[in-house]
Design an enzyme around this catalytic site. Structure first.
Site, PDB file in Angstrom:
ATOM      1  N   ALA A 212      14.178   1.418  46.109  1.00  0.00           N
ATOM      2  CA  ALA A 212      13.495   0.269  45.511  1.00  0.00           C
ATOM      3  C   ALA A 212      12.385  -0.216  46.427  1.00  0.00           C
ATOM      4  O   ALA A 212      12.253   0.241  47.564  1.00  0.00           O
ATOM      5  CB  ALA A 212      14.491  -0.863  45.239  1.00  0.00           C
ATOM      6  N   ASN A 213      11.586  -1.128  45.917  1.00  0.00           N
ATOM      7  CA  ASN A 213      10.566  -1.824  46.703  1.00  0.00           C
ATOM      8  C   ASN A 213      10.987  -3.266  46.922  1.00  0.00           C
ATOM      9  O   ASN A 213      11.822  -3.802  46.188  1.00  0.00           O
ATOM     10  CB  ASN A 213       9.216  -1.792  45.973  1.00  0.00           C
ATOM     11  CG  ASN A 213       8.557  -0.432  46.037  1.00  0.00           C
ATOM     12  OD1 ASN A 213       8.670   0.269  47.029  1.00  0.00           O
ATOM     13  ND2 ASN A 213       7.880  -0.057  44.957  1.00  0.00           N
ATOM     14  N   ARG A 214      10.377  -3.904  47.918  1.00  0.00           N
ATOM     15  CA  ARG A 214      10.666  -5.312  48.196  1.00  0.00           C
ATOM     16  C   ARG A 214       9.865  -6.184  47.221  1.00  0.00           C
ATOM     17  O   ARG A 214       8.687  -6.420  47.423  1.00  0.00           O
ATOM     18  CB  ARG A 214      10.274  -5.673  49.627  1.00  0.00           C
ATOM     19  CG  ARG A 214      10.968  -4.848  50.704  1.00  0.00           C
ATOM     20  CD  ARG A 214      10.450  -5.269  52.081  1.00  0.00           C
ATOM     21  NE  ARG A 214      10.916  -4.404  53.142  1.00  0.00           N
ATOM     22  CZ  ARG A 214      12.056  -4.579  53.802  1.00  0.00           C
ATOM     23  NH1 ARG A 214      12.840  -5.590  53.492  1.00  0.00           N
ATOM     24  NH2 ARG A 214      12.404  -3.747  54.761  1.00  0.00           N
ATOM     25  N   SER A 215      10.503  -6.631  46.178  1.00  0.00           N
ATOM     26  CA  SER A 215       9.821  -7.485  45.201  1.00  0.00           C
ATOM     27  C   SER A 215      10.810  -8.468  44.604  1.00  0.00           C
ATOM     28  O   SER A 215      11.895  -8.077  44.174  1.00  0.00           O
ATOM     29  CB  SER A 215       9.202  -6.633  44.084  1.00  0.00           C
ATOM     30  OG  SER A 215       8.674  -7.464  43.067  1.00  0.00           O
ATOM     31  N   VAL A 279       6.827  -0.746  41.250  1.00  0.00           N
ATOM     32  CA  VAL A 279       7.559   0.415  40.739  1.00  0.00           C
ATOM     33  C   VAL A 279       7.762   1.428  41.865  1.00  0.00           C
ATOM     34  O   VAL A 279       6.839   1.757  42.596  1.00  0.00           O
ATOM     35  CB  VAL A 279       6.787   1.067  39.577  1.00  0.00           C
ATOM     36  CG1 VAL A 279       7.546   2.276  39.037  1.00  0.00           C
ATOM     37  CG2 VAL A 279       6.525   0.048  38.468  1.00  0.00           C
TER      38      VAL A 279
END
Length: 407
Positions: A212-215, A279
Site C-alpha cells: 500500500a501507499n501512505r494515504s 494507487v
C-alpha cells in the site's frame, strides 16, 4: 459587487483567547458591506465584552438562550434562518464537540443545530487539544456533516514556550474563506457528475499482508465534499480509509487497484474525474492463500506485476470525461515529472505535490496540510501551503470555471 455586500453574517464568538480577533473580524466583514449579527457564548464574555462586540457590529449582541425578549418569537430559530452564513470564531474544542454531537444547551449551540445555511468554523486551541483523538473525530464528523473549516495555523500559543498547530486563522483569511463560500460559483456544478478517487489501495500478498501507499484519503474526500457542495453529483471511489464519508456523495468502497479501475469505469460517463487516490503501482503476481511463514531459507521471493494505470485509462477512454485531473506525489523533479504526465496520461491538469516535505503538523501523506502546483499545458501555478480542505475548495472553484470553457 463585493461577495459579502448586503450579506447577513451571524458570528458566534467562542470562549477562547483568540476571541479578541473576532473584534477585527467584525470590522473586516462590515468593511465589505456585510451585516454582522453577533452571538456571544458565556465563556466569550471572559475574554471580550458585549459592549465592544456590539459597538463594532453596530447592533444587538445575543447571548442567552432563555432571554425573555429575544426568545418571545423563538429567537434561536429566527437567528439561524435569518442570515446567509454562520461563522464560529474562535471555535474551541468544546464548541466543536457540541456541534459534532448535536447539543443545544446554549444559544450558540441551538442556533447552529437549527441552521440551514453554510457554517464556517475557525478552530483555535492548544496543539495538544487539536491533536487529541476526540477532537480529530469531531472534526471528521463536522466535515462529513458539511461544516466548512478554515485553519488552524501553526504558531506561538498563549501558553509560555508552546508552539504548534492550533492558532486561529487570521480575520482576513476567514473573510476570504467566507467570500469563497458565498461566491456565485458555489452552485456552479449543479447537474454535473464528478468521479473522485481517494485513499490508498491494498494489494494482498497473503491474507494478513499487503502492499500500500501512505494515504489517509483526507485530500480526496475533501475534494469530493467540495464538489458536492457546488451542486455536483459525486461518485467517490475510495480505498480503505478510517475517515468519514462526506455528506452528499455516493461512496463506492474498494480495496485493490483493479477494483478501483472497474468502479471508475462503471461510474462513467462523467463531466469531471479527479484522481487523488494513492494507487499501488505494483501487486503480487500470485497472492498466497495462507499466511506466508518464516523459514530457514530466508524471506520468500515476491514477484510483482504492474497495476493498471487508472488515470491513463480514463484519460484515453472512449467515455473520457470533459475534465480529467490527476494528482502526482513526487519526491524530486516535481514540475518536470508533472508536465511529462499530462500527455502520457491524457490529463487536462496535474496537481503535483512534493511528499518529501512534511506539513506543519506531519508529513503530507496523512497530514492536514498540502502545498501543490497546478500544471496544465499553458503553464504551472504554485499555491501556498493550505489545509487540504482549503486546497479542495480552491480546486473545486477552478474546475467549475474550467468546465464552462472545456471543449
Amino acid at each position: 459587487m463585493n461577495t459579502l455586500s448586503a450579506k447577513r453574517i451571524l458570528l458566534v464568538v467562542g470562549g477562547g483567547i483568540a476571541a479578541y480577533k473576532a473584534l477585527d473580524l467584525i470590522r473586516r466583514l462590515r468593511e465589505r458591506g456585510a451585516t454582522v449579527i453577533p452571538v456571544m457564548t458565556r465563556a466569550a464574555g471572559e475574554f471580550v465584552t458585549a459592549l465592544s462586540v456590539g459597538a463594532l457590529a453596530g447592533g444587538h449582541v445575543y447571548g442567552e438562550l432563555f432571554d425573555r425578549e429575544d426568545e418571545q418569537d423563538v429567537g434561536h430559530i429566527r437567528l439561524a434562518r435569518d442570515c446567509d452564513a454562520i461563522v464560529v470564531a474562535p471555535a474551541t474544542a468544546d464548541r466543536m464537540a457540541m456541534l459534532a454531537t448535536g447539543r443545544a444547551d446554549d444559544l450558540a449551540a441551538a442556533v447552529l443545530l437549527a441552521a440551514r445555511v453554510p457554517v464556517l468554523i475557525a478552530p483555535a486551541m492548544n496543539p495538544a487539544m487539536w491533536d487529541h483523538p476526540a477532537t480529530r473525530r469531531n472534526l471528521a464528523q463536522l466535515e462529513a456533516d458539511g461544516v466548512h473549516v478554515v485553519g488552524p495555523r501553526a504558531g506561538e500559543m498563549a501558553e509560555k514556550n508552546e508552539a504548534g498547530l492550533g492558532r486561529m486563522a487570521e480575520p482576513l483569511e476567514i473573510v476570504a474563506a467566507l467570500e469563497e463560500l458565498l461566491s456565485p460559483v458555489a452552485q456552479s456544478l449543479s447537474g454535473r457528475h464528478a468521479v473522485v478517487t481517494s485513499g490508498p489501495t491494498h494489494e494482498p500478498i497473503d491474507p494478513v499482508r499487503y502492499i500500500a501507499n501512505r494515504s489517509s484519503g483526507r485530500q480526496g474526500h475533501a475534494i469530493a465534499a467540495a464538489l458536492a457542495r457546488r451542486g455536483a453529483r459525486v461518485t467517490l471511489v475510495s480505498g480503505p480509509v478510517t475517515i468519514a464519508t462526506p455528506a452528499g456523495v455516493d461512496l463506492v468502497a474498494v480495496e485493490t487497484a483493479r477494483e478501483m479501475l472497474a468502479a471508475v469505469e462503471d461510474a462513467l460517463p462523467a463531466d469531471i474525474a479527479v484522481f487523488v487516490a494513492a494507487v499501488a503501482d505494483w501487486r503480487s503476481a500470485d497472492a498466497a492463500d495462507s499466511k506466508m511463514k518464516k523459514g530457514p531459507g530466508g524471506p520468500p521471493a515476491l514477484a510483482l506485476v504492474e497495476n493498471p494505470d487508472i488515470l491513463a485509462t480514463t484519460g484515453h477512454h472512449r467515455a473520457r470525461p470533459r475534465l480529467v485531473v490527476g494528482f502526482a506525489a513526487e519526491t524530486n523533479d516535481l514540475l518536470a515529472n508533472a508536465v511529462a504526465k499530462l500527455d502520457r496520461k491524457g490529463a487536462d491538469m496535474i496537481v503535483a505535490n512534493d511528499v518529501s516535505k512534511g506539513g506543519a503538523d506531519q508529513g503530507v501523506m496523512g497530514g492536514a496540510t498540502n502545498t501543490v502546483h497546478l500544471v496544465t499545458r499553458s503553464g504551472s501555478e504554485a499555491w501556498p501551503q493550505m489545509t487540504k480542505e482549503a486546497v479542495a475548495e480552491k480546486l473545486a472553484d477552478r474546475l467549475a470555471v474550467l468546465l464552462e470553457t472545456a471543449p
